[in-house]
Design a protein around this motif. Structure first.
Motif, PDB file in Angstrom:
ATOM      1  N   ASP A 260       0.666  -1.226   0.222  1.00 19.34           N
ATOM      2  CA  ASP A 260       0.070  -0.008   0.234  1.00 19.34           C
ATOM      3  C   ASP A 260       0.745   1.387  -0.052  1.00 19.34           C
ATOM      4  O   ASP A 260       0.202   2.464   0.732  1.00 19.34           O
ATOM      5  CB  ASP A 260      -0.996   0.476   1.180  1.00 19.34           C
ATOM      6  CG  ASP A 260      -2.506  -0.434   1.060  1.00 19.34           C
ATOM      7  OD1 ASP A 260      -2.792   0.049  -0.371  1.00 19.34           O
ATOM      8  OD2 ASP A 260      -3.393  -0.222   1.747  1.00 19.34           O
ATOM      9  N   TRP A 276       0.750   8.591   5.687  1.00 14.48           N
ATOM     10  CA  TRP A 276       0.437   7.845   5.049  1.00 14.48           C
ATOM     11  C   TRP A 276      -0.127   6.630   5.949  1.00 14.48           C
ATOM     12  O   TRP A 276      -1.813   5.795   5.424  1.00 14.48           O
ATOM     13  CB  TRP A 276       1.452   7.071   5.039  1.00 14.48           C
ATOM     14  CG  TRP A 276       1.022   5.340   4.305  1.00 14.48           C
ATOM     15  CD1 TRP A 276       0.865   4.977   2.890  1.00 14.48           C
ATOM     16  CD2 TRP A 276       0.743   3.707   4.806  1.00 14.48           C
ATOM     17  NE1 TRP A 276       0.593   3.662   2.763  1.00 14.48           N
ATOM     18  CE2 TRP A 276       1.067   2.972   4.180  1.00 14.48           C
ATOM     19  CE3 TRP A 276       1.750   3.524   6.936  1.00 14.48           C
ATOM     20  CZ2 TRP A 276       0.451   1.886   4.740  1.00 14.48           C
ATOM     21  CZ3 TRP A 276       1.004   2.562   6.710  1.00 14.48           C
ATOM     22  CH2 TRP A 276       0.884   1.402   5.661  1.00 14.48           C
ATOM     23  N   TYR A 277      -0.436   6.179   7.252  1.00 17.27           N
ATOM     24  CA  TYR A 277      -1.168   5.617   7.708  1.00 17.27           C
ATOM     25  C   TYR A 277      -2.848   6.247   7.731  1.00 17.27           C
ATOM     26  O   TYR A 277      -3.319   5.579   8.051  1.00 17.27           O
ATOM     27  CB  TYR A 277      -1.008   5.571   9.163  1.00 17.27           C
ATOM     28  CG  TYR A 277      -1.575   4.926  10.542  1.00 17.27           C
ATOM     29  CD1 TYR A 277      -1.224   3.300  10.790  1.00 17.27           C
ATOM     30  CD2 TYR A 277      -2.864   5.544  10.536  1.00 17.27           C
ATOM     31  CE1 TYR A 277      -2.100   2.498  11.448  1.00 17.27           C
ATOM     32  CE2 TYR A 277      -3.356   4.818  12.229  1.00 17.27           C
ATOM     33  CZ  TYR A 277      -3.209   3.195  12.448  1.00 17.27           C
ATOM     34  OH  TYR A 277      -3.875   2.509  12.936  1.00 17.27           O
ATOM     35  N   HIS A 278      -3.004   7.646   7.546  1.00 17.57           N
ATOM     36  CA  HIS A 278      -4.122   8.471   8.287  1.00 17.57           C
ATOM     37  C   HIS A 278      -5.175   8.680   6.704  1.00 17.57           C
ATOM     38  O   HIS A 278      -5.928   8.710   6.149  1.00 17.57           O
ATOM     39  CB  HIS A 278      -4.197   9.408   9.136  1.00 17.57           C
ATOM     40  CG  HIS A 278      -3.981   8.888  10.184  1.00 17.57           C
ATOM     41  ND1 HIS A 278      -5.256   7.785  11.223  1.00 17.57           N
ATOM     42  CD2 HIS A 278      -2.749   9.399  11.101  1.00 17.57           C
ATOM     43  CE1 HIS A 278      -4.340   8.492  12.059  1.00 17.57           C
ATOM     44  NE2 HIS A 278      -3.254   9.018  12.530  1.00 17.57           N
ATOM     45  N   ASP A 279      -3.894   7.693   5.698  1.00 18.20           N
ATOM     46  CA  ASP A 279      -4.476   7.976   3.984  1.00 18.20           C
ATOM     47  C   ASP A 279      -5.300   7.162   3.867  1.00 18.20           C
ATOM     48  O   ASP A 279      -5.665   5.921   3.543  1.00 18.20           O
ATOM     49  CB  ASP A 279      -3.584   7.536   2.678  1.00 18.20           C
ATOM     50  CG  ASP A 279      -4.313   8.544   1.860  1.00 18.20           C
ATOM     51  OD1 ASP A 279      -5.185   8.732   1.678  1.00 18.20           O
ATOM     52  OD2 ASP A 279      -3.243   9.047   0.926  1.00 18.20           O
ATOM     53  N   GLU A 280      -7.488   7.902   3.524  1.00 18.80           N
ATOM     54  CA  GLU A 280      -7.903   6.728   2.947  1.00 18.80           C
ATOM     55  C   GLU A 280      -7.476   5.413   2.293  1.00 18.80           C
ATOM     56  O   GLU A 280      -8.621   4.582   2.050  1.00 18.80           O
ATOM     57  CB  GLU A 280      -9.408   6.537   3.436  1.00 18.80           C
ATOM     58  CG  GLU A 280      -9.417   7.115   5.016  1.00 18.80           C
ATOM     59  CD  GLU A 280     -11.039   8.020   5.242  1.00 18.80           C
ATOM     60  OE1 GLU A 280     -11.853   7.090   4.445  1.00 18.80           O
ATOM     61  OE2 GLU A 280     -11.272   7.834   6.286  1.00 18.80           O
ATOM     62  N   ARG A 281      -7.180   6.240   1.351  1.00 22.26           N
ATOM     63  CA  ARG A 281      -6.939   5.463   0.307  1.00 22.26           C
ATOM     64  C   ARG A 281      -5.302   4.395  -0.054  1.00 22.26           C
ATOM     65  O   ARG A 281      -6.111   3.704  -0.816  1.00 22.26           O
ATOM     66  CB  ARG A 281      -6.459   6.645  -1.117  1.00 22.26           C
ATOM     67  CG  ARG A 281      -6.816   7.886  -1.457  1.00 22.26           C
ATOM     68  CD  ARG A 281      -6.520   8.903  -1.643  1.00 22.26           C
ATOM     69  NE  ARG A 281      -5.370   9.260  -1.455  1.00 22.26           N
ATOM     70  CZ  ARG A 281      -4.495  10.369  -2.119  1.00 22.26           C
ATOM     71  NH1 ARG A 281      -4.734  10.969  -3.301  1.00 22.26           N
ATOM     72  NH2 ARG A 281      -3.861  10.640  -1.221  1.00 22.26           N
ATOM     73  N   ARG A 283      -6.333   1.423   1.306  1.00 19.97           N
ATOM     74  CA  ARG A 283      -6.562   0.237   1.944  1.00 19.97           C
ATOM     75  C   ARG A 283      -6.645  -0.460   1.114  1.00 19.97           C
ATOM     76  O   ARG A 283      -7.352  -1.659   1.426  1.00 19.97           O
ATOM     77  CB  ARG A 283      -8.069   0.813   2.579  1.00 19.97           C
ATOM     78  CG  ARG A 283      -7.806   1.776   3.929  1.00 19.97           C
ATOM     79  CD  ARG A 283      -7.056   1.533   5.155  1.00 19.97           C
ATOM     80  NE  ARG A 283      -7.250   2.622   5.843  1.00 19.97           N
ATOM     81  CZ  ARG A 283      -6.523   3.082   6.447  1.00 19.97           C
ATOM     82  NH1 ARG A 283      -4.760   2.781   5.244  1.00 19.97           N
ATOM     83  NH2 ARG A 283      -5.763   4.011   7.394  1.00 19.97           N
ATOM     84  N   SER A 284      -6.640  -0.582  -0.564  1.00 26.47           N
ATOM     85  CA  SER A 284      -6.276  -1.465  -0.784  1.00 26.47           C
ATOM     86  C   SER A 284      -5.074  -2.874  -0.702  1.00 26.47           C
ATOM     87  O   SER A 284      -5.966  -4.551  -1.798  1.00 26.47           O
ATOM     88  CB  SER A 284      -6.359  -0.890  -2.014  1.00 26.47           C
ATOM     89  OG  SER A 284      -5.128  -1.036  -2.917  1.00 26.47           O
ATOM     90  N   TYR A 302      -0.030  -5.417  13.502  1.00 22.40           N
ATOM     91  CA  TYR A 302      -0.686  -3.539  13.297  1.00 22.40           C
ATOM     92  C   TYR A 302       0.050  -2.497  13.742  1.00 22.40           C
ATOM     93  O   TYR A 302      -0.267  -3.088  14.857  1.00 22.40           O
ATOM     94  CB  TYR A 302      -1.763  -4.638  13.182  1.00 22.40           C
ATOM     95  CG  TYR A 302      -3.360  -5.320  12.497  1.00 22.40           C
ATOM     96  CD1 TYR A 302      -4.340  -4.718  11.440  1.00 22.40           C
ATOM     97  CD2 TYR A 302      -2.697  -6.296  12.889  1.00 22.40           C
ATOM     98  CE1 TYR A 302      -4.168  -5.928  10.668  1.00 22.40           C
ATOM     99  CE2 TYR A 302      -3.686  -7.825  12.571  1.00 22.40           C
ATOM    100  CZ  TYR A 302      -4.385  -6.973  10.925  1.00 22.40           C
ATOM    101  OH  TYR A 302      -5.169  -8.035  10.694  1.00 22.40           O
ATOM    102  N   ARG A 304      -0.912   0.578  15.449  1.00 20.79           N
ATOM    103  CA  ARG A 304      -2.220   1.388  16.178  1.00 20.79           C
ATOM    104  C   ARG A 304      -1.750   2.918  16.393  1.00 20.79           C
ATOM    105  O   ARG A 304      -0.563   2.898  16.957  1.00 20.79           O
ATOM    106  CB  ARG A 304      -2.478   0.035  16.916  1.00 20.79           C
ATOM    107  CG  ARG A 304      -2.841  -0.856  16.558  1.00 20.79           C
ATOM    108  CD  ARG A 304      -3.695  -0.857  15.599  1.00 20.79           C
ATOM    109  NE  ARG A 304      -4.678  -1.998  15.338  1.00 20.79           N
ATOM    110  CZ  ARG A 304      -5.329  -2.963  13.677  1.00 20.79           C
ATOM    111  NH1 ARG A 304      -5.469  -1.579  13.477  1.00 20.79           N
ATOM    112  NH2 ARG A 304      -5.972  -3.449  14.044  1.00 20.79           N
TER     113      ARG A 304
END
Length: 407
Positions: A260, A276-281, A283-284, A302, A304
């Motif tokens: 990702d 990067w962590y908070h970028d909802e794009r 998530r693939s 993960y 967190r």
């Protein structure tokens, strides 16, 4: 209880021809299946979508029902009559083969499953004039349901199923230490890569693990810190390259590969990692699948965060990867990395042989079967083994079979 005369090999051949084509498209089959559905309404439903179930027995038949010896010989599948008989008995070891019939209704469509596989789908309106005729299978199902309901009316059905349904079709649980007592080589193989000291350290850590997240936090998270934390787990499990490769190279070698974009950000920038962590794009992919495997057999680490800081959640509770997961967890703790282990108590019980293994029917894939044990915390599943079967059957606590009653 009467058993329908069509032998199991013939039924299985009919099922083979209908696989991947469950939609009922001809009037005759639709009438037969609709009639069968109407009869099934006489018994009590269980669960959602008016689910109703019956166990249907079919005779194994003769070896001639199984196939033609000369054809098997010509095609090279067997080399002798004895081999042909062995093949027949391996496919049909019991004199009766059992099929689990399930019917459900959803949005005016009737669904028929046999051994959890969809075989018929009846919609209110036929979709076209397809000429495929599956009425022979539908006729057998209707006749079998008639026989079951007749036996139920006579008070014979539930007793016959209870007395004759093979254990390979049932659900139960066995204490792991009892399984190990019967298969001591399984215990030796499972524990060969973990020492008693590591086990004791793990037991002590899990006893004090908070319920949701570790007590400590990290003030920031970076790409480098994440990969270095992965390296600790790789090294603890002696993964290839831990003495020669960089943390990034190790991650590339052992992780899932779908990162990702994680590997493209600045290694030492906590701001870039947070962005990067908070970028909802992003998530693939599977950046957290740090030890690749199957759907239920990989290990994930993960990152967190909350208003107190950052930590890791480690997950990998499949039996085949559990020792690796435990050693990964120990390595993180040894280096002061705050980590929460999912299913920690369950993994501790697994290592100690104090957990239960769920025994599931042969037609059920032995993973993600927790729904079959709704009131029990079971995370490992298996089929009834072929070896020492009698001893296992005796050691298993079997779930009572669902009784069929008239509605």
């Amino acid at each position: 209880m009467e058993i329908t005369p069509i032998p199991a090999p013939q039924i299985d051949l009919l099922l083979y021809h209908i696989q991947h084509h469950p939609a009922v498209l001809d009037d005759k089959t639709k009438h037969l299946i609709t009639t069968m559905f109407q009869k099934m309404q006489d018994i009590t439903n269980h669960g959602d979508d008016e689910r109703r179930e019956l166990w249907i027995p079919a005779d194994r038949g003769t070896i001639e029902d199984f196939g033609d010896f000369e054809e098997y010989l010509t095609e090279g599948e067997v080399s002798s009559r004895d081999e042909f008989e062995e093949l027949w008995l391996s496919e049909y070891p019991d004199s009766i083969k059992w099929y689990k019939l399930t019917t459900t209704i959803y949005e005016n469509t009737c669904y028929v499953f046999l051994d959890n596989k969809l075989i018929f789908e009846v919609r209110p309106v036929l979709q076209n004039n397809d000429t495929k005729d599956h009425s022979e299978l539908a006729e057998w199902l209707l006749s079998a349901v008639d026989n079951c309901l007749t036996a139920l009316e006579k008070g014979e059905y539930n007793a016959f199923v209870a007395d004759n349904l093979p254990y390979s079709k049932r659900i139960g649980k066995i204490l792991r230490e009892d399984f190990w007592r019967i298969f001591p080589e399984e215990k030796a193989a499972y524990l060969k890569d973990i020492t008693p000291d590591e086990m004791n350290r793990f037991f002590n850590l899990i006893q004090t693990q908070p319920p949701d997240s570790p007590a400590k936090r990290l003030p920031e998270m970076t790409h480098r810190l994440f990969l270095d934390s992965c390296r600790l787990g790789y090294a603890a499990n002696h993964y290839a390259g831990t003495n020669t490769l960089s943390s990034m190279e190790l991650y590339r070698s052992h992780a899932d590969g779908r990162d990702d974009g994680l590997l493209d950000i600045n290694e030492d920038s906590p701001e870039d990692f947070a962005a990067w962590y908070h970028d909802e794009r992003m998530r693939s992919g599977h950046p957290w699948e740090v030890c690749r495997g199957g759907n239920s057999t990989h290990i994930s680490l993960y990152a967190r965060c909350d208003n107190r800081g950052w930590w890791f959640t480690l997950a990998g509770s499949s039996y085949s990867r559990s020792v690796e997961t435990v050693k990964f967890y120990l390595a993180l703790n040894d280096h002061g990395i705050p980590a929460f282990l999912c299913d920690g108590q369950e993994l501790a019980a697994m290592l100690a042989g104090k957990d239960y293994i769920g025994i599931v029917p042969g037609e059920v894939i032995p993973s993600y079967c927790g729904h079959l044990f709704p009131d029990e915390n079971i995370i490992d599943f298996m089929h009834l083994p072929y070896d020492h079967t009698g001893a296992i059957i005796e050691a298993v606590t079997w779930h009572p079979l669902d009784r069929v009653t008239f509605s």
